[in-house]
Design an enzyme around this catalytic site. Sequence first.
Site, PDB file in Angstrom:
ATOM      1  N   ARG A  52       0.745  -1.472   0.291  1.00 58.57           N
ATOM      2  CA  ARG A  52       0.019   0.245   0.003  1.00 58.57           C
ATOM      3  C   ARG A  52       0.897   1.046  -0.109  1.00 58.57           C
ATOM      4  NH1 ARG A  52      -2.616  -3.792   1.444  1.00 58.57           N
ATOM      5  NH2 ARG A  52      -0.317  -4.365   2.638  1.00 58.57           N
ATOM      6  N   THR A  53       1.813   1.386   0.910  1.00 58.90           N
ATOM      7  CA  THR A  53       2.414   2.266   1.268  1.00 58.90           C
ATOM      8  C   THR A  53       2.987   3.019   0.357  1.00 58.90           C
ATOM      9  OG1 THR A  53       2.525   2.179   3.639  1.00 58.90           O
ATOM     10  CG2 THR A  53       3.927   4.197   2.605  1.00 58.90           C
ATOM     11  N   LYS A  81      25.625  -3.042  -0.168  1.00 58.32           N
ATOM     12  CA  LYS A  81      26.880  -3.109  -0.322  1.00 58.32           C
ATOM     13  C   LYS A  81      27.655  -2.210   1.483  1.00 58.32           C
ATOM     14  CE  LYS A  81      26.749  -2.499  -5.359  1.00 58.32           C
ATOM     15  NZ  LYS A  81      26.963  -0.981  -6.528  1.00 58.32           N
ATOM     16  N   ARG A 102      10.617   4.512   3.536  1.00 52.70           N
ATOM     17  CA  ARG A 102      10.375   3.115   4.456  1.00 52.70           C
ATOM     18  C   ARG A 102      11.860   2.170   4.757  1.00 52.70           C
ATOM     19  NH1 ARG A 102       5.591  -1.080   4.907  1.00 52.70           N
ATOM     20  NH2 ARG A 102       4.958   0.822   4.840  1.00 52.70           N
ATOM     21  N   HIS A 130       4.281   5.490  11.571  1.00 51.57           N
ATOM     22  CA  HIS A 130       4.132   5.837   9.950  1.00 51.57           C
ATOM     23  C   HIS A 130       2.598   6.787  10.194  1.00 51.57           C
ATOM     24  CE1 HIS A 130       3.738   3.857   6.802  1.00 51.57           C
ATOM     25  NE2 HIS A 130       3.278   2.693   7.206  1.00 51.57           N
TER      26      HIS A 130
HETATM   27  N1   CP Z   1      -0.302  -0.245   5.579  1.00 54.92           N
HETATM   28  C1   CP Z   1       0.640  -0.151   5.967  1.00 54.92           C
HETATM   29  O1   CP Z   1       1.739   0.577   5.682  1.00 54.92           O
HETATM   30  O2   CP Z   1       0.822  -1.305   4.406  1.00 54.92           O
HETATM   31  P1   CP Z   1       2.335  -1.507   2.930  1.00 54.92           P
HETATM   32  O3   CP Z   1       3.048  -2.387   3.964  1.00 54.92           O
HETATM   33  O4   CP Z   1       1.134  -2.628   3.090  1.00 54.92           O
HETATM   34  O5   CP Z   1       2.688  -0.041   2.757  1.00 54.92           O
END
Ligand code: CP
Length: 308
Positions: A52-53, A81, A102, A130
């Site tokens: 999703r993100t 590396k 991320r 998040h």
């Molecule tokens: N909700 C969320 O962060 O989903 P993903 O891990 O698929 O990005």
Amino acid sequence: MARSLIDIREFSVEELQELIDTANDIIARPQAYAECCRGKKLATLFFEPSTRTRLSFEAAMYELGGNVIGFSEAQSSSASKGESVADTARVISCYADIIAMRHPKEGAPLVAAMNASIPVINAGDGGHNHPTQTLTDLLTISREKGRLDHLTVGICGDLKFGRTVHSLIAALSRYTGNRFILISPEELKLPSYVKKEILKEKGIPYVQTTDLETVMPELDILYMTRVQRERFFNEEDYLRLKDSFILTPDKLKNAKEELCIMHPLPRVNEISVAIDDDKRACYFKQALYGKYIRMALILKLLKEAGTL
Ligand code: CP
């Protein structure tokens, strides 16, 4: 240093509302935004898996008329590396206008922001925060409930490692009249630092329980979460705790008719698919709203950086 988004508390309540308003306007008039980022590039630096993100960020940039570069696993980047996050951020600043990152390590996006010359968005750092999931959650609650205040919010599952939970509590604690019911196994309770720095500091009412059904009739929002397998040191503990809470139709028999059932997804086993067609199930709409609020965020940060 350009303005970034690392922790949801960096945005004022007024700024959160501005993002929600922009997202609602994008939903109503998508064509008006279709060229806003023409010639601009988003870099998605994902050192951890995501559906999703990452893909909603990428869809967001494409729908703004921009382009996307990036990687979806650490192994395909020079991190494999030994390149540092700081060096990566400096280098990507030469190629892109904005970064969504991320990383499994708490604080990595902050390090990136301190070394980049372009805005950095925290797209999830370890079990910490998040913030863009929280923007998604705020847009969903605002659209479904018509308000962000005076809500009884049940948060259920892995409250220890669930980074979406920590950011959501930080955000909703800023609106008047909200209270939290924290439902988890003993081992997966909300970390003390979140209780101390946010709930106790602000005098926000909360209770902790292991029993979802008893508190169900009180809830305006039920935010289910996955037990975060990737954060456990011990597989046996995960297997013992993973099915602690499974929401099935019979568990909703005493729930409010207007309950909003949310989940940041991915779902493993926490919500029965039999609930998906219940009008109270909002989790797939929530995933859709994530794209619109990320469009609003990209626009805001690029404008503040003087790029747009
Ligand atoms: N909700 C969320 O962060 O989903 P993903 O891990 O698929 O990005």
